[in-house]
Scaffold this motif. Structure first.
Motif, PDB file in Angstrom:
ATOM      1  N   ARG A 121       0.827  -1.203   0.000  1.00 60.13           N
ATOM      2  CA  ARG A 121       0.000   0.000   0.000  1.00 60.13           C
ATOM      3  C   ARG A 121       0.865   1.258   0.000  1.00 60.13           C
ATOM      4  O   ARG A 121       0.589   2.219  -0.735  1.00 60.13           O
ATOM      5  CB  ARG A 121      -0.913  -0.014   1.213  1.00 60.13           C
ATOM      6  N   ILE A 122       1.931   1.247   0.795  1.00 58.85           N
ATOM      7  CA  ILE A 122       2.817   2.417   0.839  1.00 58.85           C
ATOM      8  C   ILE A 122       3.532   2.600  -0.491  1.00 58.85           C
ATOM      9  O   ILE A 122       3.723   3.721  -0.981  1.00 58.85           O
ATOM     10  CB  ILE A 122       3.822   2.265   1.992  1.00 58.85           C
ATOM     11  N   SER A 123       3.935   1.492  -1.126  1.00 58.54           N
ATOM     12  CA  SER A 123       4.639   1.574  -2.407  1.00 58.54           C
ATOM     13  C   SER A 123       3.739   2.158  -3.482  1.00 58.54           C
ATOM     14  O   SER A 123       4.183   2.954  -4.321  1.00 58.54           O
ATOM     15  CB  SER A 123       5.126   0.184  -2.820  1.00 58.54           C
ATOM     16  N   LYS A 124       2.448   1.787  -3.507  1.00 57.34           N
ATOM     17  CA  LYS A 124       1.539   2.333  -4.507  1.00 57.34           C
ATOM     18  C   LYS A 124       1.338   3.833  -4.326  1.00 57.34           C
ATOM     19  O   LYS A 124       1.216   4.579  -5.280  1.00 57.34           O
ATOM     20  CB  LYS A 124       0.205   1.605  -4.425  1.00 57.34           C
ATOM     21  N   LYS A 125       1.298   4.277  -3.085  1.00 59.44           N
ATOM     22  CA  LYS A 125       1.103   5.709  -2.839  1.00 59.44           C
ATOM     23  C   LYS A 125       2.302   6.524  -3.303  1.00 59.44           C
ATOM     24  O   LYS A 125       2.169   7.617  -3.839  1.00 59.44           O
ATOM     25  CB  LYS A 125       0.847   5.946  -1.354  1.00 59.44           C
ATOM     26  N   THR A 126       3.519   5.994  -3.094  1.00 62.98           N
ATOM     27  CA  THR A 126       4.719   6.733  -3.491  1.00 62.98           C
ATOM     28  C   THR A 126       4.913   6.756  -4.996  1.00 62.98           C
ATOM     29  O   THR A 126       5.516   7.681  -5.543  1.00 62.98           O
ATOM     30  CB  THR A 126       5.945   6.106  -2.827  1.00 62.98           C
ATOM     31  N   LYS A 127       4.413   5.751  -5.711  1.00 60.13           N
ATOM     32  CA  LYS A 127       4.587   5.697  -7.161  1.00 60.13           C
ATOM     33  C   LYS A 127       3.617   6.597  -7.899  1.00 60.13           C
ATOM     34  O   LYS A 127       3.826   6.905  -9.087  1.00 60.13           O
ATOM     35  CB  LYS A 127       4.402   4.252  -7.641  1.00 60.13           C
ATOM     36  N   ARG A 128       2.558   7.037  -7.296  1.00 58.49           N
ATOM     37  CA  ARG A 128       1.591   7.910  -7.958  1.00 58.49           C
ATOM     38  C   ARG A 128       2.180   9.318  -8.099  1.00 58.49           C
ATOM     39  O   ARG A 128       2.475   9.977  -7.106  1.00 58.49           O
ATOM     40  CB  ARG A 128       0.296   7.980  -7.152  1.00 58.49           C
ATOM     41  N   ALA A 129       2.344   9.799  -9.360  1.00 57.92           N
ATOM     42  CA  ALA A 129       2.889  11.139  -9.617  1.00 57.92           C
ATOM     43  C   ALA A 129       1.740  12.124  -9.781  1.00 57.92           C
ATOM     44  O   ALA A 129       0.721  11.801 -10.398  1.00 57.92           O
ATOM     45  CB  ALA A 129       3.737  11.137 -10.889  1.00 57.92           C
ATOM     46  N   PRO A 130       1.862  13.369  -9.259  1.00 55.03           N
ATOM     47  CA  PRO A 130       0.780  14.348  -9.396  1.00 55.03           C
ATOM     48  C   PRO A 130       0.632  14.827 -10.841  1.00 55.03           C
ATOM     49  O   PRO A 130       1.611  14.959 -11.567  1.00 55.03           O
ATOM     50  CB  PRO A 130       1.229  15.490  -8.472  1.00 55.03           C
ATOM     51  N   LYS A 131      -0.616  15.062 -11.265  1.00 58.24           N
ATOM     52  CA  LYS A 131      -0.886  15.536 -12.622  1.00 58.24           C
ATOM     53  C   LYS A 131      -0.574  17.032 -12.738  1.00 58.24           C
ATOM     54  O   LYS A 131      -0.969  17.819 -11.896  1.00 58.24           O
ATOM     55  CB  LYS A 131      -2.349  15.291 -12.971  1.00 58.24           C
ATOM     56  N   VAL A 132       0.141  17.412 -13.792  1.00 63.87           N
ATOM     57  CA  VAL A 132       0.543  18.800 -14.030  1.00 63.87           C
ATOM     58  C   VAL A 132      -0.180  19.305 -15.267  1.00 63.87           C
ATOM     59  O   VAL A 132      -0.160  18.649 -16.314  1.00 63.87           O
ATOM     60  CB  VAL A 132       2.069  18.917 -14.224  1.00 63.87           C
ATOM     61  N   GLU A 133      -0.830  20.481 -15.152  1.00 65.56           N
ATOM     62  CA  GLU A 133      -1.538  21.076 -16.281  1.00 65.56           C
ATOM     63  C   GLU A 133      -0.538  21.705 -17.235  1.00 65.56           C
ATOM     64  O   GLU A 133       0.373  22.427 -16.832  1.00 65.56           O
ATOM     65  CB  GLU A 133      -2.524  22.150 -15.792  1.00 65.56           C
ATOM     66  N   VAL A 134      -0.681  21.405 -18.502  1.00 66.54           N
ATOM     67  CA  VAL A 134       0.215  21.952 -19.534  1.00 66.54           C
ATOM     68  C   VAL A 134      -0.371  23.243 -20.062  1.00 66.54           C
ATOM     69  O   VAL A 134      -1.572  23.316 -20.345  1.00 66.54           O
ATOM     70  CB  VAL A 134       0.401  20.933 -20.677  1.00 66.54           C
ATOM     71  N   GLY A 135       0.498  24.285 -20.211  1.00 71.47           N
ATOM     72  CA  GLY A 135       0.017  25.596 -20.638  1.00 71.47           C
ATOM     73  C   GLY A 135      -0.354  25.671 -22.097  1.00 71.47           C
ATOM     74  O   GLY A 135      -1.205  26.457 -22.487  1.00 71.47           O
ATOM     75  N   THR A 136       0.262  24.923 -22.951  1.00 75.08           N
ATOM     76  CA  THR A 136      -0.038  24.971 -24.392  1.00 75.08           C
ATOM     77  C   THR A 136      -1.340  24.268 -24.676  1.00 75.08           C
ATOM     78  O   THR A 136      -1.750  23.377 -23.941  1.00 75.08           O
ATOM     79  CB  THR A 136       1.091  24.304 -25.190  1.00 75.08           C
ATOM     80  N   ARG A 137      -1.954  24.606 -25.751  1.00 77.14           N
ATOM     81  CA  ARG A 137      -3.231  24.050 -26.153  1.00 77.14           C
ATOM     82  C   ARG A 137      -3.096  23.422 -27.518  1.00 77.14           C
ATOM     83  O   ARG A 137      -2.534  24.025 -28.424  1.00 77.14           O
ATOM     84  CB  ARG A 137      -4.307  25.130 -26.166  1.00 77.14           C
ATOM     85  N   THR A 138      -3.611  22.249 -27.672  1.00 72.83           N
ATOM     86  CA  THR A 138      -3.588  21.570 -28.965  1.00 72.83           C
ATOM     87  C   THR A 138      -4.935  21.720 -29.620  1.00 72.83           C
ATOM     88  O   THR A 138      -5.974  21.720 -28.969  1.00 72.83           O
ATOM     89  CB  THR A 138      -3.266  20.085 -28.786  1.00 72.83           C
ATOM     90  N   THR A 139      -4.912  21.884 -30.932  1.00 72.31           N
ATOM     91  CA  THR A 139      -6.136  22.087 -31.690  1.00 72.31           C
ATOM     92  C   THR A 139      -6.418  20.857 -32.520  1.00 72.31           C
ATOM     93  O   THR A 139      -5.531  20.354 -33.221  1.00 72.31           O
ATOM     94  CB  THR A 139      -6.010  23.311 -32.609  1.00 72.31           C
TER      95      THR A 139
END
Length: 256
Positions: free
Chosen positions: A214-232
């Motif tokens: 359980r501890i290993s799964k929590k440490t492996k989760r990376a936070p999501k980062v919003e990207v500033g560029t926009r794709t069309t």
């Protein structure tokens, strides 16, 4: 494995252990009673020669109660060829002294009690008297034949005594014993305790493994980062051509 599951398994193991713990508690109380009987009673001197009491068949006297205890062998496992000790408690609730003469025992087949397997040695006593309203404890040491095959047998133990010069006898034990090979003695309590210890260690290891995963799964989760560029999406632009959305977008580009 969660903490709740671990608690449930541990509780089940405690329920399984309760009968063994109850037997151990009753055994301790019985040993305490015998110890008290030794202090209150008067133990006779063991004679060197014992008479043959097997041919006698007497009635038990009223007011005489007997108790049998295997002090070091609660499971009643008897090693073939090795000495085993049991204690015989006598309580005299009558008005006359009880003069203990001897203790004898015999081994029988469990499925046919008339089949005698072995007559065990008789233990004689000299000057062994139990006064009225008193108790006494007498040791009896015996050994079954080393050639006796391991298995379940019946043990019958009798104590012979006199009251006012009249002979009597009482059966202090009539039950089963388990004969095992010499050196193969292993009590049921020991087997259960070892099994219980192994089960607890396994459950504890599984619980630790679950916590570590359980501890290993929590440490492996990376936070999501919003990207500033926009794709069309080009397919979306083609679908919106000619609408008010595309016209307003083109006007905003001309103004720039």
């Amino acid at each position: 494995m969660t903490m709740k599951s671990f608690s449930v398994f541990f509780f089940v193991l405690l329920l399984l252990a309760s009968p063994i713990l109850q037997v151990a508690r009753c055994q301790s109380e019985a040993e305490a009673d015998v110890a008290e009987a030794v202090e209150e009673g008067e133990l006779g001197i063991v004679g060197e020669e014992a008479q043959d009491f097997g041919s006698g068949n007497f009635d038990s006297a009223p007011g005489v109660e007997t108790l049998c205890l295997f002090p070091k062998n609660s499971a009643k496992f008897i090693s073939a060829g090795e000495e085993t000790e049991l204690l015989v408690g006598v309580e005299n609730v009558g008005e006359s002294p009880v003069n203990v003469i001897a203790i004898t025992a015999s081994v029988h087949l469990p499925f046919d009690h008339r089949m005698l397997v072995q007559n065990l040695s008789a233990q004689a006593f000299n000057n062994a008297s139990v006064p009225p309203s008193k108790q006494a404890t007498f040791p009896y040491i015996f050994a079954v034949s080393k050639y006796l095959q391991p298995g379940t047998f019946d043990l019958v133990g009798n104590i012979f005594y006199e009251i006012d010069q009249h002979p009597y006898q009482s059966t202090f034990y009539n039950g089963t014993i388990e004969v095992v090979e010499a050196g193969g003695f292993l009590s049921v309590e020991s087997v259960f305790l070892v099994t219980l210890g192994i089960a607890l260690l396994v459950l504890f290891g599984l619980w630790l493994q679950g916590q570590f995963q359980r501890i290993s799964k929590k440490t492996k989760r990376a936070p999501k980062v919003e990207v500033g560029t926009r794709t069309t999406d080009t397919s979306l632009d083609e679908w919106l051509q000619g609408t008010a959305y595309t016209q307003s977008a083109s006007k905003s580009k001309k103004k720039k």
